[in-house]
Design a protein around this motif. Sequence first.
Motif, short mmCIF file in Angstrom:
data_model
loop_
_atom_site.label_atom_id
_atom_site.label_comp_id
_atom_site.label_asym_id
_atom_site.label_seq_id
_atom_site.Cartn_x
_atom_site.Cartn_y
_atom_site.Cartn_z
N LEU A 14 0.84 -1.20 0.00
CA LEU A 14 0.00 0.00 0.00
C LEU A 14 0.88 1.25 0.00
CD1 LEU A 14 -2.88 1.19 0.20
CD2 LEU A 14 -2.59 1.12 2.67
N LEU A 15 1.91 1.26 0.83
CA LEU A 15 2.81 2.41 0.87
C LEU A 15 3.59 2.56 -0.43
CD1 LEU A 15 4.15 2.32 4.51
CD2 LEU A 15 2.70 4.04 3.47
N PHE A 16 3.97 1.44 -1.06
CA PHE A 16 4.66 1.52 -2.35
C PHE A 16 3.76 2.15 -3.40
CE2 PHE A 16 7.48 -2.35 -1.27
CZ PHE A 16 8.32 -1.54 -0.55
N GLY A 17 2.47 1.77 -3.39
CA GLY A 17 1.53 2.35 -4.35
C GLY A 17 1.34 3.84 -4.14
N ILE A 18 1.20 4.24 -2.89
CA ILE A 18 1.07 5.67 -2.57
C ILE A 18 2.33 6.43 -2.99
CG2 ILE A 18 0.86 7.35 -0.70
CD1 ILE A 18 -0.89 5.26 0.75
N ALA A 19 3.49 5.85 -2.70
CA ALA A 19 4.76 6.50 -3.06
C ALA A 19 4.89 6.64 -4.57
CB ALA A 19 5.93 5.69 -2.50
N ASN A 28 11.40 13.12 -5.57
CA ASN A 28 11.58 11.76 -5.07
C ASN A 28 12.04 11.72 -3.62
OD1 ASN A 28 10.74 10.52 -7.38
ND2 ASN A 28 12.77 10.41 -8.26
N MET A 29 12.96 12.59 -3.23
CA MET A 29 13.46 12.57 -1.85
C MET A 29 12.36 12.98 -0.87
SD MET A 29 15.76 11.72 0.09
CE MET A 29 17.45 11.74 -0.38
N THR A 30 11.57 13.96 -1.26
CA THR A 30 10.46 14.38 -0.41
C THR A 30 9.46 13.24 -0.24
OG1 THR A 30 10.70 16.64 -1.24
CG2 THR A 30 8.64 16.10 -0.13
N THR A 31 9.15 12.54 -1.32
CA THR A 31 8.24 11.41 -1.25
C THR A 31 8.78 10.33 -0.34
OG1 THR A 31 7.53 11.87 -3.51
CG2 THR A 31 7.01 9.70 -2.62
N THR A 32 10.07 10.04 -0.44
CA THR A 32 10.69 9.02 0.40
C THR A 32 10.60 9.39 1.87
OG1 THR A 32 12.21 8.48 -1.40
CG2 THR A 32 12.80 7.72 0.80
N ILE A 33 10.89 10.63 2.19
CA ILE A 33 10.82 11.09 3.59
C ILE A 33 9.40 10.98 4.12
CG2 ILE A 33 11.06 13.10 5.08
CD1 ILE A 33 13.44 13.92 3.28
#
Length: 60
Positions: A14-19, A28-33
């Motif tokens: 679920l988190l991978f899909g949201i990311a 990308n870095m903001t999304t990862t954080i």
Amino acid sequence: MPSYGVLKLILLWLLFGIAFFMSAVLDNMTTTIVMIMMLCKMIANPLPCMPLSGTLLELQ
């Protein structure tokens, strides 16, 4: 009721899909954080948060 391992796997996907969808909008870095912070908030025990955060970081 699914086992704890299955629930962790569902949460991770679920988190991978949201990311994936957030990364199209955000850097990308903001999304990862943001995803790591969401993951750590969803898991009550902070110990499993570290390997899951590393997995999320690797897939970004």
